[in-house]
Structures are given as C-alpha cells and as structure tokens.
Design a protein around this motif. Structure first.
Motif, PDB file in Angstrom:
ATOM      1  N   SER A  27      -3.151   1.330  -6.846  1.00 52.26           N
ATOM      2  CA  SER A  27      -3.180   0.128  -7.710  1.00 52.26           C
ATOM      3  C   SER A  27      -3.286  -1.140  -6.883  1.00 52.26           C
ATOM      4  O   SER A  27      -3.991  -2.086  -7.242  1.00 52.26           O
ATOM      5  CB  SER A  27      -1.900   0.034  -8.539  1.00 52.26           C
ATOM      6  OG  SER A  27      -1.773   1.130  -9.388  1.00 52.26           O
ATOM      7  N   THR A  28      -2.565  -1.164  -5.757  1.00 47.94           N
ATOM      8  CA  THR A  28      -2.531  -2.361  -4.925  1.00 47.94           C
ATOM      9  C   THR A  28      -3.877  -2.603  -4.257  1.00 47.94           C
ATOM     10  O   THR A  28      -4.443  -3.701  -4.353  1.00 47.94           O
ATOM     11  CB  THR A  28      -1.430  -2.224  -3.854  1.00 47.94           C
ATOM     12  OG1 THR A  28      -0.170  -2.055  -4.503  1.00 47.94           O
ATOM     13  CG2 THR A  28      -1.385  -3.426  -2.946  1.00 47.94           C
ATOM     14  N   ARG A  88      -8.672   7.403   1.533  1.00 47.26           N
ATOM     15  CA  ARG A  88      -8.373   8.819   1.737  1.00 47.26           C
ATOM     16  C   ARG A  88      -8.602   9.592   0.432  1.00 47.26           C
ATOM     17  O   ARG A  88      -9.180  10.662   0.429  1.00 47.26           O
ATOM     18  CB  ARG A  88      -6.933   9.004   2.223  1.00 47.26           C
ATOM     19  CG  ARG A  88      -6.609  10.441   2.591  1.00 47.26           C
ATOM     20  CD  ARG A  88      -5.344  10.549   3.393  1.00 47.26           C
ATOM     21  NE  ARG A  88      -4.152  10.187   2.607  1.00 47.26           N
ATOM     22  CZ  ARG A  88      -2.924  10.180   3.102  1.00 47.26           C
ATOM     23  NH1 ARG A  88      -2.714  10.502   4.372  1.00 47.26           N
ATOM     24  NH2 ARG A  88      -1.897   9.834   2.345  1.00 47.26           N
ATOM     25  N   THR A  89      -8.115   9.004  -0.675  1.00 44.67           N
ATOM     26  CA  THR A  89      -8.277   9.664  -1.974  1.00 44.67           C
ATOM     27  C   THR A  89      -8.835   8.659  -2.969  1.00 44.67           C
ATOM     28  O   THR A  89      -8.278   7.578  -3.142  1.00 44.67           O
ATOM     29  CB  THR A  89      -6.909  10.172  -2.504  1.00 44.67           C
ATOM     30  OG1 THR A  89      -6.255  10.903  -1.463  1.00 44.67           O
ATOM     31  CG2 THR A  89      -7.100  11.077  -3.708  1.00 44.67           C
ATOM     32  N   TRP A 113       2.822   9.388  -5.668  1.00 45.67           N
ATOM     33  CA  TRP A 113       4.177   8.998  -5.268  1.00 45.67           C
ATOM     34  C   TRP A 113       5.212   9.480  -6.277  1.00 45.67           C
ATOM     35  O   TRP A 113       6.399   9.510  -5.973  1.00 45.67           O
ATOM     36  CB  TRP A 113       4.281   7.498  -5.005  1.00 45.67           C
ATOM     37  CG  TRP A 113       3.882   6.570  -6.112  1.00 45.67           C
ATOM     38  CD1 TRP A 113       2.690   5.926  -6.268  1.00 45.67           C
ATOM     39  CD2 TRP A 113       4.704   6.130  -7.215  1.00 45.67           C
ATOM     40  NE1 TRP A 113       2.710   5.130  -7.395  1.00 45.67           N
ATOM     41  CE2 TRP A 113       3.923   5.239  -7.993  1.00 45.67           C
ATOM     42  CE3 TRP A 113       6.015   6.408  -7.618  1.00 45.67           C
ATOM     43  CZ2 TRP A 113       4.417   4.631  -9.155  1.00 45.67           C
ATOM     44  CZ3 TRP A 113       6.501   5.804  -8.768  1.00 45.67           C
ATOM     45  CH2 TRP A 113       5.706   4.924  -9.517  1.00 45.67           C
ATOM     46  N   GLN A 121      -6.522  -3.822  -6.496  1.00 43.23           N
ATOM     47  CA  GLN A 121      -6.417  -5.233  -6.892  1.00 43.23           C
ATOM     48  C   GLN A 121      -6.830  -6.181  -5.770  1.00 43.23           C
ATOM     49  O   GLN A 121      -7.439  -7.215  -6.017  1.00 43.23           O
ATOM     50  CB  GLN A 121      -4.976  -5.562  -7.314  1.00 43.23           C
ATOM     51  CG  GLN A 121      -4.597  -4.968  -8.652  1.00 43.23           C
ATOM     52  CD  GLN A 121      -3.236  -5.445  -9.122  1.00 43.23           C
ATOM     53  OE1 GLN A 121      -2.318  -5.639  -8.336  1.00 43.23           O
ATOM     54  NE2 GLN A 121      -3.095  -5.621 -10.421  1.00 43.23           N
ATOM     55  N   ARG A 158      -1.065  -8.548  -9.841  1.00 40.14           N
ATOM     56  CA  ARG A 158      -1.064  -8.862 -11.266  1.00 40.14           C
ATOM     57  C   ARG A 158      -0.481  -7.654 -11.989  1.00 40.14           C
ATOM     58  O   ARG A 158      -0.614  -6.525 -11.513  1.00 40.14           O
ATOM     59  CB  ARG A 158      -2.532  -9.049 -11.675  1.00 40.14           C
ATOM     60  CG  ARG A 158      -2.777  -9.523 -13.076  1.00 40.14           C
ATOM     61  CD  ARG A 158      -4.283  -9.503 -13.354  1.00 40.14           C
ATOM     62  NE  ARG A 158      -5.058 -10.566 -12.742  1.00 40.14           N
ATOM     63  CZ  ARG A 158      -5.135 -11.813 -13.165  1.00 40.14           C
ATOM     64  NH1 ARG A 158      -4.450 -12.177 -14.227  1.00 40.14           N
ATOM     65  NH2 ARG A 158      -5.881 -12.702 -12.546  1.00 40.14           N
ATOM     66  N   LYS A 199      -2.058  10.384 -11.621  1.00 38.58           N
ATOM     67  CA  LYS A 199      -1.583   9.359 -10.702  1.00 38.58           C
ATOM     68  C   LYS A 199      -1.560   8.105 -11.556  1.00 38.58           C
ATOM     69  O   LYS A 199      -2.219   8.061 -12.589  1.00 38.58           O
ATOM     70  CB  LYS A 199      -2.585   9.153  -9.568  1.00 38.58           C
ATOM     71  CG  LYS A 199      -2.569  10.231  -8.517  1.00 38.58           C
ATOM     72  CD  LYS A 199      -3.522   9.863  -7.396  1.00 38.58           C
ATOM     73  CE  LYS A 199      -3.095  10.489  -6.126  1.00 38.58           C
ATOM     74  NZ  LYS A 199      -3.724   9.937  -4.946  1.00 38.58           N
ATOM     75  N   THR A 249      -6.115   2.882  -1.391  1.00 38.47           N
ATOM     76  CA  THR A 249      -6.856   2.557  -2.619  1.00 38.47           C
ATOM     77  C   THR A 249      -6.059   2.979  -3.850  1.00 38.47           C
ATOM     78  O   THR A 249      -6.569   3.626  -4.752  1.00 38.47           O
ATOM     79  CB  THR A 249      -8.241   3.235  -2.614  1.00 38.47           C
ATOM     80  OG1 THR A 249      -8.071   4.634  -2.316  1.00 38.47           O
ATOM     81  CG2 THR A 249      -9.174   2.616  -1.590  1.00 38.47           C
TER      82      THR A 249
HETATM   83  O1  N01 Z   1       0.621   2.553  -3.501  1.00 39.58           O
HETATM   84  P1  N01 Z   1       0.059   4.036  -3.764  1.00 39.58           P
HETATM   85  P2  N01 Z   1       0.281   1.181  -4.260  1.00 39.58           P
HETATM   86  N1  N01 Z   1      -4.036   7.195   5.628  1.00 39.58           N
HETATM   87  O2  N01 Z   1       1.095   4.944  -3.193  1.00 39.58           O
HETATM   88  C1  N01 Z   1      -3.135   5.525   0.910  1.00 39.58           C
HETATM   89  C2  N01 Z   1       2.698  -0.040  -8.827  1.00 39.58           C
HETATM   90  N2  N01 Z   1       1.759  -1.138  -8.780  1.00 39.58           N
HETATM   91  O3  N01 Z   1       1.009   0.112  -3.569  1.00 39.58           O
HETATM   92  O4  N01 Z   1      -3.799   8.801  -2.245  1.00 39.58           O
HETATM   93  C3  N01 Z   1      -4.877   6.758   4.689  1.00 39.58           C
HETATM   94  O5  N01 Z   1      -0.318   4.226  -5.166  1.00 39.58           O
HETATM   95  C4  N01 Z   1      -2.990   6.510  -0.221  1.00 39.58           C
HETATM   96  O6  N01 Z   1      -3.904   7.563  -0.082  1.00 39.58           O
HETATM   97  P3  N01 Z   1      -3.572   9.008  -0.788  1.00 39.58           P
HETATM   98  C5  N01 Z   1       2.036   1.131  -9.528  1.00 39.58           C
HETATM   99  O7  N01 Z   1       2.996   1.861 -10.223  1.00 39.58           O
HETATM  100  C6  N01 Z   1       1.426  -1.711  -9.950  1.00 39.58           C
HETATM  101  O8  N01 Z   1      -1.172   1.039  -4.465  1.00 39.58           O
HETATM  102  O9  N01 Z   1      -2.115   9.303  -0.474  1.00 39.58           O
HETATM  103  N3  N01 Z   1      -4.499   6.329   3.495  1.00 39.58           N
HETATM  104  C7  N01 Z   1      -3.260   5.597  -1.403  1.00 39.58           C
HETATM  105  O10 N01 Z   1      -4.615   5.371  -1.587  1.00 39.58           O
HETATM  106  C8  N01 Z   1       1.477   1.888  -8.351  1.00 39.58           C
HETATM  107  O11 N01 Z   1       1.169   3.222  -8.626  1.00 39.58           O
HETATM  108  C9  N01 Z   1       0.515  -2.708  -9.976  1.00 39.58           C
HETATM  109  O12 N01 Z   1      -4.505   9.928  -0.137  1.00 39.58           O
HETATM  110  C10 N01 Z   1      -3.196   6.348   3.225  1.00 39.58           C
HETATM  111  C11 N01 Z   1      -2.600   4.299  -0.958  1.00 39.58           C
HETATM  112  O13 N01 Z   1      -2.519   4.344   0.451  1.00 39.58           O
HETATM  113  C12 N01 Z   1       2.575   1.705  -7.337  1.00 39.58           C
HETATM  114  O14 N01 Z   1       2.985   0.364  -7.510  1.00 39.58           O
HETATM  115  C13 N01 Z   1      -0.087  -3.146  -8.817  1.00 39.58           C
HETATM  116  C14 N01 Z   1      -2.247   6.780   4.162  1.00 39.58           C
HETATM  117  C15 N01 Z   1      -1.208   4.134  -1.512  1.00 39.58           C
HETATM  118  O15 N01 Z   1      -1.259   4.083  -2.891  1.00 39.58           O
HETATM  119  C16 N01 Z   1       2.176   1.916  -5.902  1.00 39.58           C
HETATM  120  O16 N01 Z   1       0.886   1.376  -5.696  1.00 39.58           O
HETATM  121  C17 N01 Z   1       0.271  -2.554  -7.633  1.00 39.58           C
HETATM  122  C18 N01 Z   1      -2.719   7.233   5.406  1.00 39.58           C
HETATM  123  N4  N01 Z   1      -1.886   7.695   6.342  1.00 39.58           N
HETATM  124  C19 N01 Z   1       1.192  -1.550  -7.624  1.00 39.58           C
HETATM  125  N5  N01 Z   1      -1.011   6.675   3.599  1.00 39.58           N
HETATM  126  C20 N01 Z   1       0.159  -3.291 -11.262  1.00 39.58           C
HETATM  127  O17 N01 Z   1       0.964  -3.498 -12.140  1.00 39.58           O
HETATM  128  C21 N01 Z   1      -1.198   6.206   2.366  1.00 39.58           C
HETATM  129  N6  N01 Z   1      -2.513   6.003   2.129  1.00 39.58           N
HETATM  130  C22 N01 Z   1      -1.221  -3.563 -11.458  1.00 39.58           C
END
Ligand code: N01
Length: 544
Positions: A196-197, A217-218, A503, A200, A64, A338, A194
């Motif tokens: 945004s994705t 992790r964070t 990121w 959700q 969303r 973030k 954990t």
């Molecule tokens: O990706 P992220 P996303 N072992 O990179 C973890 C947009 N978006 O897809 O924080 C364990 O934010 C990583 O942990 P850490 C929005 O701009 C928008 O969620 O690196 N964990 C983190 O928790 C967003 O910011 C919407 O320690 C590992 C997660 O994976 C962007 O897309 C909805 C790992 C990655 O989080 C990206 O969001 C969704 C490992 N080896 C997305 N590697 C809306 O509009 C990674 N992680 C609502």
C-alpha cells in the motif's frame, strides 16, 4: 480506584494512575477520553513528539487513507462529526493529523499525554494487582490497569540487507519519514517495496525524481481510489444520517456502511454480469466494494479469480509495455487476501520514460553498496533509497516492550510461536492488561477507528464493572483463550486469506512464525461476541 484499594505505592517518584495508556494514536487518545469520562486517573505515554500514531509517523509522499473520510473518523461525538469538514473523499496524512490534533485539543486531552516517552518495561505484581511501567527516561508509573494502544503497523522494518551502512546517499523508511519532507528533484531514486505504501509514494516520487527504479518482489493488486474533492451532496447526506450510518457500519463486515453482506455467488453470475459489476466497482473507486461484491470472493479460488483476472486485464490495458504489465499483474495470491491497495495513477506511472520496474523476484537484491542496490543481475546507481518495506505488524510493538507478570516469561516469549489472545483484547497470564485492535480481533481487517471505539468502549465497561464490584484483578482464562485462538484459526481457514504471504501471517518478517493473526468473521459478528461475553458476566475471564 486508588483510594478504594489503598494499594498504590507511596513512592513520591512514582506516578500513580488508575489506567496507564501506552500509545497516543487514535486508540490511545480515545481510551484517555473514555477513562476520564469514568472519573479515572489516566495518562498516555507516547514515543513521538506529537500525537497521532500512524498518522504522525507516516509522512511519506502520497500518504493517504484508503477508507473514505466520512467513514474513517470518530463517531463518539456527534458534534465532532457534524462540525468537521473533510476536504477530499480520501483524506491525506496531513489532513488526518490535523483532525487528530483538533480532537486532542477539543477534548482537552493533551494535558494527560506525555510525549517523547517510550515505555520499555511493564511488570504486573499479583501481590498488589498493579502494573509498574518504566519509561525510557527512567520514570516509574504504577497503574491498576494498562491499555496497550501500541498500534499494528508501528514498528517500521528495513530488511537486513548486507552493506546498508555503506550506502553514501540518504535513505528513508516510509514509517519514519522526515517531517520536513524530502526533495527528490534531479535525483535517481530507488523505491523498495510495492505494498500500500509503495503504491502511494511511487507515482509522486516519479513526478519529482530524475529517474525512479522500483524494486518489486511481489506484484500487488491495486484499484483506483477515484479520489476527488468532497462532494457536498454526499457529505450532507452523511451528516443528515450519521447515527444510522454508524450503526450500520458497526454491524457490517469491514466496519464501513453501504456494503451489506453479499448473498450472490460470483460463480452463479454470468460472465457479462460479473464484468459489468467489476467495471462499475472499478469506476466507483475504493476496495470495500470489491471485497463485498460476491459471497464467495474471499472463500473460493475460482470465484476470486474472476475478479483477479478483471484487474489483471485492467493492468494490461493501462501499462503500454506488455512485459512490464505482466510483471505488474499479480498471479501468486488471490485478490483481497493481501491488503487490497488503492492508488492514484499507479499503473500509469510505468508508462513514464523516467520509471523502471526492476523484478527482484527473479534477480533478488543481494546487497546495498556504496553506490546503490546490487541485485543478482547488476548494480543500480542511486542517489537515494526509499524503503516501503512495511512493519513488524500486529505483534512488533508489543514484543518490543518487556511485559511480564511476577517476573515470569515475557509476552514476547509467550508468543514465540505466534500471538495467543482472548478476543484480541486480553492475554491469559497477563492480568489487567488490554490491547486495542490486537491480534485475534478484526482490527486490521476493518475501518480501524470503528474497531478502536468498540474495543475501548468494551474495555471501559469492564474496568467500570471491576471498579463497581471491588474487583482488582481481571484475567483471561487459558482455556477461553485456547478456544478463541482455535475459533480465529477456523474462521481464517474457511477463507482464502491464509494462502497469501502477507503481513497478516507475518510473512514479511524472516523467521516470524506463520500464524494468521486477524479475526475475519466481520466486525458485526465480533461485536456481538464481545457483548455476549460481557452480558454473561465476562465469561472467559476470572474476576477477583
Ligand atoms: O507494507 P507491506 P506497507 N526485498 O508489508 C516488500 C497499511 N497502509 O507499508 O510482498 C524486496 O504491505 C514486500 O514484498 P513481498 C495497510 O494495511 C495503509 O506497504 O513481501 N522487497 C512488499 O512489497 C498496509 O497493508 C495505507 O514480496 C521487500 C513491501 O516491501 C500496511 O499498512 C497506506 C523486502 C512491504 O509491503 C503495510 O503496508 C499504507 C525485501 N527484502 C499502508 N522486504 C492506506 O490506508 C519487504 N519487501 C492507503
């Protein structure tokens, strides 16, 4: 155009265009619309089997938008924004995809969109001032200009976990989710990530699965979306004043109307005032209110911490198990540095008996086994794994295309130490190529569709100018680019943003150079800068 310069190749197997557009998401479709409006021959190449980009691929449960629908929509056609009815305050992925398909049909775009086609290479030839692109189907495309509408979060990334191929169950990445959906009923599921994705999908998977393990992790800050059906009065008020609202958004910080630049300092406010304000914003829902509540929120750690602590207290009040609450309460980065997440029932989910939070900071994931996930502590047996581990953001999609000028270094090589652009729109050494919402622009720190429209409009004006002045090559100057990169860094360094391992700095991709990529002075400031550059005869570009 082709006939004017006469330099288009005569090879019958080559498609000849004025403008090749790579990517059929919100940016590529609007670019096509604008190029057509200029009377140019343009075509979109899209890897997916449908248009929509991000909204085509990200079909995970709970996907969303976190910007309100009345803002997160095209503004270029008043009829469109008047006609379209958004059913909820925040639109779901299927609703947004339906909207994009409607736009594609309404403006007759599909006849110039080539689906199921990935661009592999793009080479610029200074002898003819043209790009030649090669598709994965072996087709050649020749174009004067190339617009990279390749997206910022379009290269999904599964971490390089040992043993992933041995896992016996199915696994999914959020950004490549099966179109038919996934039924987790009766299954023990692991979600890794954990952001945004993850935030959700977790509440929805928890409701369906037999048991859910969340591997965190964070910890991340998340605010309640306070989503609901569209309020008719709010919709009517928007539609009665759309041009004014859009104009306000264009000159704002984040590209969303209704949030004027804050003038008050959090530290100057009393504790009671601050708490009152944060509570009101929490109840109202959304992230932009928080991000624009005080002028020192994103620049002063102490000011920021007043809001961070407010949210941590909320988490402690929602999550019943104090140990779990403490693990969920972020302490390693300032709030908002973030991407600030929005959720519906995220923290509440951890009160369910079938949900377990696994801290993979203290006991990291060591490998994926046949049966599940093994951390430094123990093995978790799982039936399925959902990776919400993010993307090779901002540069990933461009680096995957072999882009060169006259056989020189590839763009990926040129960017080995991090991306360098002029205005986030062009790259020195790669003439006639433009990016939409590229690194060095405010794109990802804004309402994306607004930034997309601004970038595409600016590019369209430049292409039109070139055509009107018999200019066949438009190239950013190295010096102008250096100055821009320095400026982008200076602005970032005056904020708390670079502190976080996000990121935005490429921290989620092991080995990626740590460079803060977005321009965070705000979309209004950026727009003025772009307009000045154009008014000064495209200052910083060499036109020939
Ligand atoms: O990706 P992220 P996303 N072992 O990179 C973890 C947009 N978006 O897809 O924080 C364990 O934010 C990583 O942990 P850490 C929005 O701009 C928008 O969620 O690196 N964990 C983190 O928790 C967003 O910011 C919407 O320690 C590992 C997660 O994976 C962007 O897309 C909805 C790992 C990655 O989080 C990206 O969001 C969704 C490992 N080896 C997305 N590697 C809306 O509009 C990674 N992680 C609502």
């Amino acid at each position: 155009s082709e006939t004017k310069t006469g330099s288009a190749p005569a090879d019958p197997n080559t498609t000849n265009l004025d403008v090749a557009i790579v990517g059929g998401g919100l940016a590529g479709l609007y670019a096509l619309h604008r190029m057509r409006g200029l009377g140019l021959k343009a075509r979109v190449y899209e890897a997916g089997s449908g248009v929509g980009g991000t909204w085509f691929w990200n079909r995970y449960p709970g996907a969303r938008c976190d910007i309100e629908s009345l803002e997160y929509s095209y503004s270029f056609s008043d009829e469109l924004q008047q006609d379209w009815k958004w059913p909820e305050r925040y639109a779901t992925q299927p609703q947004i995809l339906a909207y994009i398909n409607h736009v594609a049909e309404r403006f007759d775009l599909l006849r110039d969109v080539q689906l199921n086609t990935r661009i592999r290479t793009a080479g610029f030839d200074r002898a003819t001032d043209r790009w030649t692109l090669a598709t994965d189907g072996g087709e050649a495309v020749s174009a004067r200009f190339c617009i990279m509408a390749t997206g910022n979060l379009s290269t999904p990334r599964v971490p390089d976990f040992k043993g992933i191929e041995s896992f016996r169950g199915p696994w999914y990445h959020s950004g490549l989710w099966p179109a038919e959906g996934v039924d987790f009923s009766g299954k023990v599921v692991g979600v890794i990530g954990t952001g945004s994705t993850g935030i959700q999908m977790i509440p929805l998977i928890a409701k369906q699965a037999k048991h859910l393990y969340v591997f965190q992790r964070t910890a991340n800050f998340s605010l309640p979306a306070q989503n609901g059906p569209m309020e008719t009065a709010r919709e009517a008020a928007y539609k009665a004043n759309y041009p004014e609202r859009r104009a306000e958004a264009r000159m704002s910080g984040f590209g969303v109307s209704g949030y004027p630049s804050p003038t008050q300092s959090a530290l100057a406010a009393s504790e009671a005032e601050r708490q009152g304000k944060y509570e009101t914003l929490w109840q109202r829902g959304g992230s932009i209110g928080f991000l624009s509540c005080y002028n020192d929120f994103l620049v002063d750690e102490q000011a920021n911490d007043t809001a961070a602590e407010f949210v941590r207290e909320k988490i402690r009040s929602i999550v019943r198990d104090p140990k779990v609450a403490e693990l969920l309460a972020p302490k390693d980065h300032p709030i908002g540095t973030k991407r600030l997440c929005l959720d519906t029932g995220y923290y509440e989910t951890y009160n369910r008996d079938n949900v377990t939070l696994v801290d993979v900071r203290s006991a990291p994931i060591q490998e994926i086994t046949e049966r599940g996930v093994r951390t430094a502590e123990r093995e978790y047996a799982l039936d399925a794994i959902a990776f919400a581990t993010g993307f090779d953001a901002m540069t990933g999609a461009l680096r995957e295309i072999d882009i060169r000028t006259d056989g020189g270094p590839s763009l990926a090589e040129a960017w080995a130490d991090g991306p360098r652009t002029y205005l986030g729109l062009a790259v020195a050494g790669y003439p006639n190529m433009f990016m939409v919402t590229g690194p060095g622009s405010p794109g990802v720190k804004s309402q994306m569709i607004l930034s997309i429209e601004q970038h595409v409009d600016w590019i369209a004006d430049l292409i039109d100018h070139a055509r009107g002045h018999s200019i066949t090559r438009v190239e950013a100057d190295g010096e102008a680019q250096d100055r821009w990169v320095e400026h982008v860094n200076q602005v970032a360094d005056s904020t708390l943003y670079p502190v976080a391992n996000s990121w935005y700095v490429g921290a989620n991709i092991p080995g990626k150079p740590r460079v803060f990529m977005p321009y965070v002075a705000g979309v209004g400031v950026y727009r003025k800068k772009c307009d000045e550059v154009a008014a000064n005869g495209y200052e910083g570009f060499t036109l020939s």
